[in-house]
Design a protein around this motif. Structure first.
Motif, PDB file in Angstrom:
ATOM      1  N   ARG B  68      51.921  90.900 -14.609  1.00  0.00           N
ATOM      2  CA  ARG B  68      52.040  89.455 -14.766  1.00  0.00           C
ATOM      3  C   ARG B  68      51.654  89.067 -16.176  1.00  0.00           C
ATOM      4  NH1 ARG B  68      49.918  86.461  -9.413  1.00  0.00           N
ATOM      5  NH2 ARG B  68      51.547  87.152  -8.033  1.00  0.00           N
ATOM      6  N   GLY B  69      52.037  87.855 -16.537  1.00  0.00           N
ATOM      7  CA  GLY B  69      51.706  87.352 -17.857  1.00  0.00           C
ATOM      8  C   GLY B  69      50.237  86.979 -17.957  1.00  0.00           C
ATOM      9  N   LYS B  70      49.833  86.614 -19.166  1.00  0.00           N
ATOM     10  CA  LYS B  70      48.439  86.259 -19.385  1.00  0.00           C
ATOM     11  C   LYS B  70      48.083  84.993 -18.612  1.00  0.00           C
ATOM     12  CE  LYS B  70      47.572  87.108 -23.927  1.00  0.00           C
ATOM     13  NZ  LYS B  70      47.421  86.528 -25.255  1.00  0.00           N
ATOM     14  N   HIS B  71      49.035  84.070 -18.576  1.00  0.00           N
ATOM     15  CA  HIS B  71      48.796  82.797 -17.885  1.00  0.00           C
ATOM     16  C   HIS B  71      49.706  82.695 -16.677  1.00  0.00           C
ATOM     17  CE1 HIS B  71      46.667  81.770 -21.527  1.00  0.00           C
ATOM     18  NE2 HIS B  71      47.752  82.060 -22.211  1.00  0.00           N
ATOM     19  N   LEU B  72      49.128  82.269 -15.567  1.00  0.00           N
ATOM     20  CA  LEU B  72      49.912  82.110 -14.340  1.00  0.00           C
ATOM     21  C   LEU B  72      50.148  80.625 -14.085  1.00  0.00           C
ATOM     22  CD1 LEU B  72      51.140  83.299 -11.738  1.00  0.00           C
ATOM     23  CD2 LEU B  72      48.895  83.020 -10.691  1.00  0.00           C
ATOM     24  N   ILE B  73      51.414  80.257 -13.997  1.00  0.00           N
ATOM     25  CA  ILE B  73      51.756  78.860 -13.736  1.00  0.00           C
ATOM     26  C   ILE B  73      52.325  78.762 -12.330  1.00  0.00           C
ATOM     27  CG2 ILE B  73      53.144  76.914 -14.485  1.00  0.00           C
ATOM     28  CD1 ILE B  73      53.305  78.248 -17.186  1.00  0.00           C
ATOM     29  N   SER B  74      51.693  77.962 -11.492  1.00  0.00           N
ATOM     30  CA  SER B  74      52.207  77.769 -10.138  1.00  0.00           C
ATOM     31  C   SER B  74      52.673  76.322 -10.025  1.00  0.00           C
ATOM     32  CB  SER B  74      51.125  78.025  -9.092  1.00  0.00           C
ATOM     33  OG  SER B  74      50.456  79.224  -9.371  1.00  0.00           O
ATOM     34  N   VAL B  75      53.945  76.155  -9.746  1.00  0.00           N
ATOM     35  CA  VAL B  75      54.478  74.818  -9.526  1.00  0.00           C
ATOM     36  C   VAL B  75      54.623  74.625  -8.028  1.00  0.00           C
ATOM     37  CG1 VAL B  75      56.368  73.243 -10.003  1.00  0.00           C
ATOM     38  CG2 VAL B  75      55.733  74.958 -11.681  1.00  0.00           C
ATOM     39  N   CYS B  76      53.992  73.570  -7.514  1.00  0.00           N
ATOM     40  CA  CYS B  76      54.037  73.326  -6.078  1.00  0.00           C
ATOM     41  C   CYS B  76      55.362  72.670  -5.709  1.00  0.00           C
ATOM     42  CB  CYS B  76      52.878  72.433  -5.644  1.00  0.00           C
ATOM     43  SG  CYS B  76      52.865  72.159  -3.872  1.00  0.00           S
ATOM     44  N   LEU B  77      56.032  73.248  -4.718  1.00  0.00           N
ATOM     45  CA  LEU B  77      57.276  72.653  -4.234  1.00  0.00           C
ATOM     46  C   LEU B  77      57.128  72.238  -2.766  1.00  0.00           C
ATOM     47  CD1 LEU B  77      60.035  74.939  -5.787  1.00  0.00           C
ATOM     48  CD2 LEU B  77      59.271  72.719  -6.569  1.00  0.00           C
ATOM     49  N   GLY B  78      55.895  71.988  -2.357  1.00  0.00           N
ATOM     50  CA  GLY B  78      55.670  71.528  -0.985  1.00  0.00           C
ATOM     51  C   GLY B  78      56.341  70.184  -0.763  1.00  0.00           C
ATOM     52  N   THR B  79      56.346  69.732   0.465  1.00  0.00           N
ATOM     53  CA  THR B  79      57.107  68.527   0.809  1.00  0.00           C
ATOM     54  C   THR B  79      56.696  67.323  -0.048  1.00  0.00           C
ATOM     55  OG1 THR B  79      57.057  69.377   3.038  1.00  0.00           O
ATOM     56  CG2 THR B  79      57.851  67.131   2.750  1.00  0.00           C
ATOM     57  N   ALA B  80      55.392  67.076  -0.132  1.00  0.00           N
ATOM     58  CA  ALA B  80      54.937  65.889  -0.863  1.00  0.00           C
ATOM     59  C   ALA B  80      55.273  65.999  -2.341  1.00  0.00           C
ATOM     60  CB  ALA B  80      53.431  65.710  -0.670  1.00  0.00           C
ATOM     61  N   CYS B  81      55.100  67.186  -2.919  1.00  0.00           N
ATOM     62  CA  CYS B  81      55.438  67.373  -4.324  1.00  0.00           C
ATOM     63  C   CYS B  81      56.953  67.290  -4.512  1.00  0.00           C
ATOM     64  CB  CYS B  81      54.916  68.721  -4.815  1.00  0.00           C
ATOM     65  SG  CYS B  81      53.125  68.783  -4.913  1.00  0.00           S
ATOM     66  N   HIS B  82      57.679  67.846  -3.529  1.00  0.00           N
ATOM     67  CA  HIS B  82      59.133  67.879  -3.635  1.00  0.00           C
ATOM     68  C   HIS B  82      59.709  66.471  -3.733  1.00  0.00           C
ATOM     69  CE1 HIS B  82      63.322  68.696  -2.582  1.00  0.00           C
ATOM     70  NE2 HIS B  82      63.076  69.943  -2.931  1.00  0.00           N
ATOM     71  N   VAL B  83      59.217  65.571  -2.874  1.00  0.00           N
ATOM     72  CA  VAL B  83      59.757  64.209  -2.907  1.00  0.00           C
ATOM     73  C   VAL B  83      59.285  63.466  -4.158  1.00  0.00           C
ATOM     74  CG1 VAL B  83      59.991  64.024  -0.421  1.00  0.00           C
ATOM     75  CG2 VAL B  83      57.884  63.280  -1.503  1.00  0.00           C
ATOM     76  N   ASN B  84      58.272  63.990  -4.829  1.00  0.00           N
ATOM     77  CA  ASN B  84      57.830  63.393  -6.090  1.00  0.00           C
ATOM     78  C   ASN B  84      58.420  64.118  -7.299  1.00  0.00           C
ATOM     79  OD1 ASN B  84      56.071  61.055  -5.725  1.00  0.00           O
ATOM     80  ND2 ASN B  84      54.880  62.469  -4.463  1.00  0.00           N
ATOM     81  N   ARG B  85      59.587  64.661  -7.098  1.00  0.00           N
ATOM     82  CA  ARG B  85      60.374  65.256  -8.176  1.00  0.00           C
ATOM     83  C   ARG B  85      59.760  66.548  -8.723  1.00  0.00           C
ATOM     84  NH1 ARG B  85      63.970  62.211 -10.702  1.00  0.00           N
ATOM     85  NH2 ARG B  85      63.346  62.760 -12.801  1.00  0.00           N
ATOM     86  N   ALA B  86      59.112  67.329  -7.890  1.00  0.00           N
ATOM     87  CA  ALA B  86      58.602  68.619  -8.352  1.00  0.00           C
ATOM     88  C   ALA B  86      59.715  69.586  -8.772  1.00  0.00           C
ATOM     89  CB  ALA B  86      57.722  69.263  -7.267  1.00  0.00           C
ATOM     90  N   PRO B  87      60.878  69.595  -8.106  1.00  0.00           N
ATOM     91  CA  PRO B  87      61.928  70.512  -8.554  1.00  0.00           C
ATOM     92  C   PRO B  87      62.346  70.263 -10.000  1.00  0.00           C
ATOM     93  CG  PRO B  87      62.431  69.711  -6.368  1.00  0.00           C
ATOM     94  CD  PRO B  87      61.250  68.933  -6.848  1.00  0.00           C
ATOM     95  N   VAL B  88      62.316  69.000 -10.412  1.00  0.00           N
ATOM     96  CA  VAL B  88      62.669  68.685 -11.798  1.00  0.00           C
ATOM     97  C   VAL B  88      61.623  69.286 -12.737  1.00  0.00           C
ATOM     98  CG1 VAL B  88      63.229  66.822 -13.370  1.00  0.00           C
ATOM     99  CG2 VAL B  88      63.627  66.532 -10.932  1.00  0.00           C
ATOM    100  N   VAL B  89      60.352  69.176 -12.331  1.00  0.00           N
ATOM    101  CA  VAL B  89      59.273  69.758 -13.129  1.00  0.00           C
ATOM    102  C   VAL B  89      59.455  71.270 -13.226  1.00  0.00           C
ATOM    103  CG1 VAL B  89      56.783  70.140 -13.233  1.00  0.00           C
ATOM    104  CG2 VAL B  89      57.670  67.914 -12.547  1.00  0.00           C
ATOM    105  N   ALA B  90      59.764  71.892 -12.075  1.00  0.00           N
ATOM    106  CA  ALA B  90      59.941  73.340 -12.062  1.00  0.00           C
ATOM    107  C   ALA B  90      61.084  73.750 -12.986  1.00  0.00           C
ATOM    108  CB  ALA B  90      60.209  73.827 -10.636  1.00  0.00           C
ATOM    109  N   ARG B  91      62.170  72.964 -12.953  1.00  0.00           N
ATOM    110  CA  ARG B  91      63.312  73.291 -13.814  1.00  0.00           C
ATOM    111  C   ARG B  91      62.939  73.158 -15.285  1.00  0.00           C
ATOM    112  NH1 ARG B  91      66.754  71.131 -10.060  1.00  0.00           N
ATOM    113  NH2 ARG B  91      66.815  69.077 -11.011  1.00  0.00           N
ATOM    114  N   GLU B  92      62.114  72.134 -15.588  1.00  0.00           N
ATOM    115  CA  GLU B  92      61.700  71.929 -16.972  1.00  0.00           C
ATOM    116  C   GLU B  92      60.852  73.109 -17.457  1.00  0.00           C
ATOM    117  OE1 GLU B  92      62.590  69.818 -19.083  1.00  0.00           O
ATOM    118  OE2 GLU B  92      61.049  69.782 -20.656  1.00  0.00           O
ATOM    119  N   VAL B  93      59.934  73.577 -16.599  1.00  0.00           N
ATOM    120  CA  VAL B  93      59.125  74.736 -16.972  1.00  0.00           C
ATOM    121  C   VAL B  93      60.031  75.947 -17.187  1.00  0.00           C
ATOM    122  CG1 VAL B  93      57.198  76.222 -16.326  1.00  0.00           C
ATOM    123  CG2 VAL B  93      57.198  73.841 -15.625  1.00  0.00           C
TER     124      VAL B  93
END
Lengths: 225, 283
Positions: B68-93
């Motif tokens: 793994r890399g030095k830094h671990l980034i976890s983007v939450c895609l759970g239901t509440a995050c998903h409806v708050n546009r988490a997929p867009v955040v994940a795509r940006e990362v």
């Protein structure tokens, strides 16, 4: 000894006997796929479902893992059991349509229809090979890896295992990698092809649909509409 | 990172039924992933079946068989995050790092993964970087978060960070204070202990600020060396701590003056520590 009723027949069995053993002892056939004498019961294929109890409280259990219980009423071929079993076979057939064993099962149980998309998997994850390798061959060269839809069977790190003696036991017990039925073409062949040697559509020149061998001919039915 | 050196986890627990996950966690904590060689070593050492080890290692998402890399980034895609546009955040990362979820950047800096719920639904969309939670992340903030991860989220500014506070500690054996006002570090008296490693034996001064990892030593201690620490007053070895949650090395306990115990990892470079103030008298 434990008293129970199987298909209306009262019998008593020793503690620890499974329902499958009990039913087979009394002569009631129960189809199985992941069960093999000499290997520990696993309950993966669910083909051996039987019904315990009657009415709305009745439940379906896998008989190969369920030990006999005092006073239960077991039915091995109720309409609910038959329905569940047919559905299981249909699903198994969808994942491994080329398997001769599953095709024969389908034929035996009158599954003539295939409503699910065929996946052409090579494995139904019944775990027979894993148990064979560990319990009978005392090797433990292969095992399950991953989880959920990524679950596969293989050697650790996908490299040749030092434990493997190439005995072929895993291939011998595998229900999906025996000789495949290639009646027309592998991906088109379906169960019933062997039992149903006469195709229902005699007027057809080419049997190029996987449902051509079904009775009634599902391909023709679909084309009619 | 040399997997062959890994032999010093607790042999008395290893190999017992149920200890496999703990052993794997230790290896993962040490190397950041499960190297093939370490798993083979574990198999040889404990005698547990390699198939089982590999099965468990591939079953849990917490374990990784790839570096793994030095830094671990976890983007939450759970239901509440998903409806708050988490997929867009994940795509940006994904766009900024040029990797897909589950992959590591070519320079081994970042590993991106998506998780299904972090249990912080009210903060969604949540992004966790190296254990630091970023709430209500928008695409415009992603770049800043990655930049702060590059700089190092664990680097605290001692002067301004309010999570940093001084501790006064004493030896668990003789109860003599370990504070040394003559060698101040971070503007506070340091904690002075005697350390020995290889054939070296000398003093080490640790910052007494909880959250600061500044150290001064008589001898340069090489990274990853596990040292023995002694009280400079009663000369007893400071022993009896637990195992480090980060790397499994032994930890050294010290008594906090206001009550409670602080434990620090004895491996040079490891930031593992534990503060237990349950015995403290709160004024």
């Amino acid at each position: 000894m434990i008293q129970l009723t199987i298909n209306g027949l009262q019998a008593s069995f020793e503690k620890g006997t499974t329902l499958l053993e009990a039913a087979r002892f009394l002569g009631f056939p129960i189809p199985t796929l992941c069960h093999m004498e000499g290997l520990s019961p696993y309950g993966a294929c669910r083909l051996c479902v039987v019904q315990i109890g009657d009415g709305p409280g009745a439940k379906l259990v896998s008989s190969c893992t369920y030990p006999v219980e005092e006073g239960i009423r077991v039915r091995t071929a109720s309409s609910r059991v038959i329905r569940a079993r047919r559905m299981i076979i249909e699903l198994l057939l969808a994942s491994c349509p080329q398997s001769k064993v599953i095709q024969d099962l389908a034929s035996e149980h009158g599954v003539r229809q295939q409503r699910f998309r065929q996946e052409h998997e090579t494995c139904i994850l019944c775990g027979l090979c894993v148990r064979m390798c560990e319990e009978q061959m005392a090797a433990g060269a292969i095992g399950f890896r991953g989880r959920g839809e990524h679950r596969t069977i293989g050697t650790p790190f996908d490299i040749t295992s030092e434990k493997c003696r190439q005995c072929g036991g895993c291939i011998y017990v595998c229900p999906t990698c025996q000789l495949r039925c290639t009646y027309t073409a592998p991906e088109k062949a379906i169960c019933g092809g062997c039992a149903n040697l006469q195709p229902p559509c005699l007027e057809k020149e080419r049997f190029d649909d996987m449902m051509c061998f079904m009775e009634p001919c599902v391909a023709c039915e679909i084309k009619k509409n | 990172m040399n997997p062959s050196v890994h032999t010093d986890s607790k042999p008395h627990e290893e190999g017992r039924a149920g200890s496999l996950i703990a052993s794997l966690e230790e290896i993962q904590a040490r190397y950041g992933y499960l190297p093939q060689k370490a798993l083979l070593d574990l198999h040889k050492r404990t005698g547990s079946s390699l198939v089982d080890i590999y099965g468990v290692a591939t079953f849990y998402r917490a374990f990784s068989l790839k570096p793994r890399g030095k830094h671990l980034i976890s983007v939450c895609l759970g239901t509440a995050c998903h409806v708050n546009r988490a997929p867009v955040v994940a795509r940006e990362v994904e766009r900024l790092l040029n990797v897909k979820a589950g992959e590591t950047t070519a320079d081994r800096e970042f590993t991106l993964e998506t998780v299904n719920c972090l249990g912080a639904c009210a903060l969604g969309p949540v992004v966790v970087v190296d254990g630091h939670y970023f709430p209500a992340v928008t695409t415009s903030r992603v770049g800043d978060i990655l930049q702060s991860a590059r700089v190092g989220l664990n680097n605290v500014k001692v002067e301004t960070d309010e999570r940093v506070f001084p501790l006064e500690v004493s030896c668990a054996r003789c109860n003599h204070s370990l504070m040394d006002p003559t060698h101040p570090i971070d503007g506070h008296p340091s904690i002075r202990v005697t350390v020995s490693f290889d054939n070296q034996h000398g003093w080490t001064a640790l910052s007494c600020l909880y959250g600061s990892y500044n150290v001064a030593s008589e001898y340069e201690i090489p990274d990853d060396t596990v040292v023995n620490m002694f009280c400079p007053h009663c000369h007893a070895e400071l022993l009896g701590g637990g195992s480090c949650m980060e790397c499994g090395s032994p930890m050294v306990p010290m008594i906090v003056r206001s009550g409670g115990i602080v434990q620090i990892c004895t491996r040079r470079g490891c930031l593992g520590h534990m503060l237990d103030l349950s015995g403290a008298i709160v004024h």
